[in-house]
Design an enzyme around this catalytic site. Structure first.
Site, PDB file in Angstrom:
ATOM      1  CG  ASP A 194     -38.906  27.879 -18.456  1.00  0.00           C
ATOM      2  OD1 ASP A 194     -38.588  27.365 -17.322  1.00  0.00           O
ATOM      3  OD2 ASP A 194     -38.050  27.410 -19.153  1.00  0.00           O
ATOM      4  CG  MET A 275     -29.691  21.837 -18.430  1.00  0.00           C
ATOM      5  SD  MET A 275     -29.398  21.172 -16.793  1.00  0.00           S
ATOM      6  CE  MET A 275     -28.064  22.039 -16.319  1.00  0.00           C
ATOM      7  NE  ARG A 276     -34.819  29.681 -20.414  1.00  0.00           N
ATOM      8  CZ  ARG A 276     -35.695  28.997 -21.301  1.00  0.00           C
ATOM      9  NH1 ARG A 276     -36.806  28.373 -20.924  1.00  0.00           N
ATOM     10  NH2 ARG A 276     -35.284  28.824 -22.503  1.00  0.00           N
ATOM     11  CB  ALA A 277     -34.529  25.744 -13.088  1.00  0.00           C
TER      12      ALA A 277
END
Length: 670
Positions: A194, A275-277
């Site tokens: 990720d 929420m990183r995406a």
């Protein structure tokens, strides 16, 4: 960006080139993970990126590449306020070897000088070298867990910390993380996966003309590297200028509410975690607009950003293939385009064909045998009582595996010294302190109490007059620690006709798949030996790729007699070879069978002799008893005794077999 290979000769190289350039434009995108088969110029393309990055200004003499415009206030070579002379140099590309030590990555603190002289003598590591540049990890999926943990910490905080016995050093460590890997050798831990902003899949072209051009360019480069580079210098300079221009334009790019809504809707539609995406997609879409020379983010930028940023974030387990359903992506973007966005369609009406339970949960297609419900058709038993396939071939088509479950932890007894992992007890560099010893080579983990105890009797002879302790090298003691190691888990699976009775093979495959998932989480190597008919075969040599083992398991046919001895002897050969290759890695053999032996002359006696070979070699063994029905012979238990191991049933293999019952009783009582 130029390489000795034409990008058109490798499928996916255009995407790789774009992903690397977007990170050159905006390092905040978060790096690139390059997945692909061997020999596809992954490393070559990554190394070409460094020459396209703009030069960086650094404080003269600073080993940590401090920016003279905003020096790190905690720099070990500081303070740099006011900044002195500075110098410009190319951005560095630092390579992290898979077998690097912790000290090589984060830096080393001289414990001897810290104790004896009270000074912080710090030698910077690779994280310091990579600050404001590129940190490149080839075969990143083979990186040891303790190095992965350090990378995760540095990537999250933008700084590296070295803590040794109350002495600490901190320095900035902001870098562009680029990794390459061959998926056949194993997958990445989800946390590190990720951390990569973008991912790209590459594969060699199957077009002969393109492959010919690859060979031509490679030979030309080998004959005259300088001349080859000179021929591409103009194109390289043009790309570099475009990167500089895109960087200058980046702050002016506008990410409107419509584009943001498309990004959020896409991430929600594909059910990515966290929420990183969303953030990575926003940064990637902005960089795409700047690279194209635009100041507005368009729908096409959002679509391209999704294709680069989401595939690796949709994996739920190591057996899921990365990728996106592009039709669904287009529908989502179209649905949220324009000013009047419609309500999102009910996801239940349009299930994700790539997600868990894809296919609508309906019955499995007919693959040559009954799947679940009894159709009334049963294969006729053979001469040994084992079912045979229709037509008398003795082989049945592969059976689908049941759903995997969480398994009990199977371990190797004793204490090993293998590669760091999460299965069996071992002496490692990380873990709880269990004792002390004299250091062999450089001191890395000081045992303070043992060091003081060794130095205390000699203080008067050494002329101690003050409060400080007089410590010499002979007094230093290295802490010995106990942690966990990864093992070689060798699965020996009975694929004979008796295992197909009552659709037992589906449950067996589900159990082995569950153990494979457990092996992935515990950083083990895995291998697969199968036996049926008259022989045994190595379906998968020992590897770190559990998804390759899962694929071989799913394609495993059943039928015929049960050559148990052949399976055990083949497994013994595999373990013998692996001991020569990696003597420190201990093995755990998992035999999945009902214990029957019907293949070959004197099958029961021969199987017993083969099993005693493992007992003599003290190989840790577990027999998963697959026998079912009201009448049981207990043959698997006898096999476990011959092996010197233990036997468990399929039901006992579940981690929640007892805990779930206890919880159910407690819930009913409440």
């Amino acid at each position: 960006m130029t390489t000795p290979f034409p990008f058109t000769a490798v499928v996916g190289q255009d995407d790789l080139r774009l992903a690397l350039l977007l990170n050159a434009v905006s390092p905040a995108v978060g790096g690139v993970l390059v997945r692909g088969e061997k020999g596809t110029a992954k490393s070559t393309a990554v190394r070409a990126l460094s020459v396209l990055l703009p030069t960086v200004d650094v404080v003269a003499g600073c080993r940590f590449s401090c920016d003279p415009a905003a020096p790190d206030p905690g720099c070990p070579d500081g303070p740099h306020n006011p900044p002195g002379a500075f110098e410009s140099r190319p951005a560095r590309m630092v390579e992290l070897p898979v077998g690097a030590s912790e000290d090589r990555l984060v830096g080393a603190l001289d414990i001897e000088r810290a104790l004896a002289e009270g000074v912080k003598a710090f030698e910077p590591g690779l994280l310091a070298d990579a600050h404001r540049g590129i940190l490149y990890v080839d075969e990143v999926n083979l990186l040891h867990d303790h190095l992965v943990d350090l990378l995760l910490d540095a990537a999250a905080m933008g700084a590296s910390y070295v803590e040794r016995e109350g002495v600490s050093v901190r320095h900035a460590a902001k870098f562009l993380l680029v990794g390459t890997m061959n998926p056949e050798e194993g997958e990445l831990r989800p946390q590190l996966l990720d951390r990569f902003g973008l991912t790209v899949e590459v594969a060699a072209s199957r077009e002969p003309d393109q492959r010919v051009e690859v060979v031509r360019r490679r030979l030309a480069y080998d004959d005259d590297p300088a001349g080859f580079a000179a021929r591409w210098a103009d194109e390289e300079a043009a790309v570099r200028q475009r990167v500089v221009a895109a960087r200058a334009l980046l702050p002016s790019v506008r990410l409107g509410d419509g584009a943001l809504r498309q990004i959020a809707a896409t991430c929600a539609a594909f059910e990515v975690d966290g929420m990183r995406a969303d953030i990575v997609m926003a940064r990637t879409a902005t960089a795409l607009a700047a690279w194209a020379g635009r100041t507005d983010v368009l729908a096409e930028d959002v679509r391209q950003a999704a294709l680069l940023a989401l595939p690796h974030r949709r994996r739920r387990n190591p057996f899921d293939a990365p990728g996106l359903d592009e039709d669904r992506l287009d529908r989502t973007l179209e649905e949220f385009s324009g000013e009047d966005e419609a309500e999102a369609a009910d996801e239940d009406e349009d299930p994700d064909p790539d997600g868990p339970g894809g296919g609508g949960g309906g019955p499995a297609p007919d693959d040559g045998g009954p799947q679940g419900g009894d159709t009334g058709a049963r294969p006729e038993p053979g001469e040994d009582g084992e079912p045979q396939a229709p037509g008398g071939s003795g082989e049945q088509a592969p059976t689908r595996s049941a759903e995997p479950f969480r398994t009990k932890v199977l371990t190797v007894p004793g204490i090993g010294a293998g590669a760091a992992g999460r299965r069996s007890r071992a002496r490692t560099e990380h873990g709880r302190t269990t004792g002390a010893r004299r250091p062999r080579g450089a001191l890395t983990k000081l045992h303070l109490a043992a060091t003081v105890q060794a130095a205390a009797p000699h203080q008067r002879a050494r002329g101690r007059s003050g409060l400080g302790l007089v410590v010499r090298r002979d007094d230093l003691r290295q802490a010995t620690r106990e942690g966990r190691e990864g093992n070689l888990v060798l699965f020996v699976v009975d694929a004979s006709g008796s295992m197909a009775a009552r659709q037992r093979m589906s449950a067996v495959k589900g159990a082995v798949l569950s153990l494979l998932l457990d092996a992935y989480q515990r950083r083990d190597k895995v291998g697969l030996v199968t036996f049926r008919g008259s022989a045994a075969e190595v379906a998968l040599p020992p590897t770190s790729s559990v998804d390759a083992a899962a694929a071989r398991l799913e394609a495993l046919p059943t039928g015929g007699r049960t050559p148990l001895a052949a399976g055990l002897l083949r497994a013994h050969d595999v373990l013998r070879v692996e001991r020569l290759r990696d003597p420190a890695r201990r093995a755990l053999m998992v035999v999945v069978t009902d214990g029957r032996a019907t293949g070959g002359p004197e099958p029961v006696a021969l199987a017993g002799r083969a099993a005693r070979l493992f007992a003599a070699d003290q190989v840790a063994s577990v027999v998963v008893d697959c026998e079912s029905g009201p009448v049981r012979l207990g043959l698997a238990g006898e096999l476990a005794s011959e092996l010197g191991g233990t036997a468990v049933t399929l039901g006992e293999l579940r981690a929640d077999s007892i805990a779930g019952l206890v919880k159910d009783v407690q819930r009913r009582a409440a």
